[in-house]
Scaffold this active site. Structure first.
Site, PDB file in Angstrom:
ATOM      1  N   HIS A   1      15.270 101.291   1.846  1.00 14.85           N
ATOM      2  CA  HIS A   1      16.671 100.641   1.386  1.00 14.85           C
ATOM      3  C   HIS A   1      16.032  99.059   1.497  1.00 14.85           C
ATOM      4  CE1 HIS A   1      20.284 100.109   1.002  1.00 14.85           C
ATOM      5  NE2 HIS A   1      20.491 101.228   0.915  1.00 14.85           N
TER       6      HIS A   1
ATOM      7  N   GLU B   1      17.899 102.880  -6.701  1.00 14.73           N
ATOM      8  CA  GLU B   1      19.136 101.843  -6.083  1.00 14.73           C
ATOM      9  C   GLU B   1      19.184 100.326  -6.988  1.00 14.73           C
ATOM     10  OE1 GLU B   1      21.716 103.700  -2.806  1.00 14.73           O
ATOM     11  OE2 GLU B   1      19.801 102.657  -1.777  1.00 14.73           O
TER      12      GLU B   1
HETATM   13  P1  13P Z   1      27.098 100.874  -2.275  1.00 13.29           P
HETATM   14  O1  13P Z   1      28.009 102.840  -2.924  1.00 13.29           O
HETATM   15  O2  13P Z   1      28.208 100.628  -1.745  1.00 13.29           O
HETATM   16  O3  13P Z   1      26.541 100.110  -3.840  1.00 13.29           O
HETATM   17  O4  13P Z   1      26.150 101.413  -1.443  1.00 13.29           O
HETATM   18  C1  13P Z   1      24.753 101.751  -1.945  1.00 13.29           C
HETATM   19  C2  13P Z   1      23.433 102.059  -0.775  1.00 13.29           C
HETATM   20  O5  13P Z   1      23.139 101.075  -1.178  1.00 13.29           O
HETATM   21  C3  13P Z   1      23.405 103.513  -0.649  1.00 13.29           C
HETATM   22  O6  13P Z   1      22.147 103.525   0.035  1.00 13.29           O
END
Ligand code: 13P
Length: 229
Positions: free
Chosen positions: A88, A157
């Site tokens: 992450h 992400e």
């Molecule tokens: P948000 O949905 O708060 O943007 O976060 C996404 C995330 O990092 C999930 O792992």
């Protein structure tokens, strides 16, 4: 579709328990082919039963040992947890996990047969350089990673879309997922400001197999709305 809730450093043991009770009721009518994952903070891990998978946000690549502040496989096995998030951006950027460390974790939890949700994502300055730079950056995050591992899900992400309320555009998600799928043929989630208001739009994009949700997953009502969308 896969709907995954990453609580990050939110919720306690008690509120997680309440959340899961509420979620169970609310998602009772979900489509059987959809799957739900919940990643609570490690202090809230438990043996939860239901039509969802509970996973760890992080663990140290060890069974047990002298790793102050960390948890290992032994602590996860207590709750039969066999799913983990690795890579992450908050761990890479804030905690300082290098690609080498991320790859080491990946190899270890793969060896242990864990289901791995492996996260990748580019910072804003890379996105601003255009698609080619983004893909180059993202592919570098597969260095040392066995992308043929059976029990693997990828989560794309973009860092600039996390917690900012500004999701990537449909075009950005579509083109990035399409490019990633040329290299890695695994379920591919999108994460970054996914919420009830944009969930349909996101899950309708070709190449999106689900979402990894932070802020909008913290409320069981909002997250179940997404699961049922
Ligand atoms: P948000 O949905 O708060 O943007 O976060 C996404 C995330 O990092 C999930 O792992």
């Amino acid at each position: 579709m896969i709907y995954a809730a990453n609580f990050k450093t939110n919720h306690t043991r008690q509120t997680t328990k309440n959340y899961i009770e509420e979620l169970k009721e609310k998602i009772a009518g979900k489509k059987t082919e959809d799957s739900v994952y919940i990643f609570p903070p490690s202090t809230a891990l438990d043996r939860f039963e239901g039509d969802f998978t509970v996973g760890a946000q992080n663990a140290y690549p060890t069974q047990n040992g002298a790793y102050t502040g960390e948890i290992g496989v032994e602590q996860l096995e207590e709750f039969s947890i066999k799913t983990i998030l690795i890579g992450h951006s908050e761990r890479r950027e804030i905690i300082g996990e290098s690609q080498e460390i991320v790859a080491e974790k990946f190899a270890y939890f793969k060896e242990q047969g864990f289901e791995i949700i492996y996260c990748i994502g580019e910072p804003l300055e890379v996105r601003e350089q255009g698609d080619e730079a983004v893909i180059e950056y993202l592919l570098a995050q597969f260095e040392g990673i066995d992308t043929s591992y059976d029990n693997l899900i990828i989560a794309y992400e973009p860092i600039w879309a996390i917690g900012t309320g500004r999701s990537a555009t449909v075009e950005e998600i579509a083109s990035t997922h399409e490019a990633l799928k040329k290299t890695v043929q695994k379920p591919l989630l999108y994460g970054g400001s996914a919420k009830p208001a944009n969930i349909k739009e996101i899950t309708s994009i070709r190449g999106v197999d689900g979402v990894l949700v932070g802020s909008a997953s913290l409320d069981a009502g909002s997250f179940s709305e997404m699961v049922l969308s």
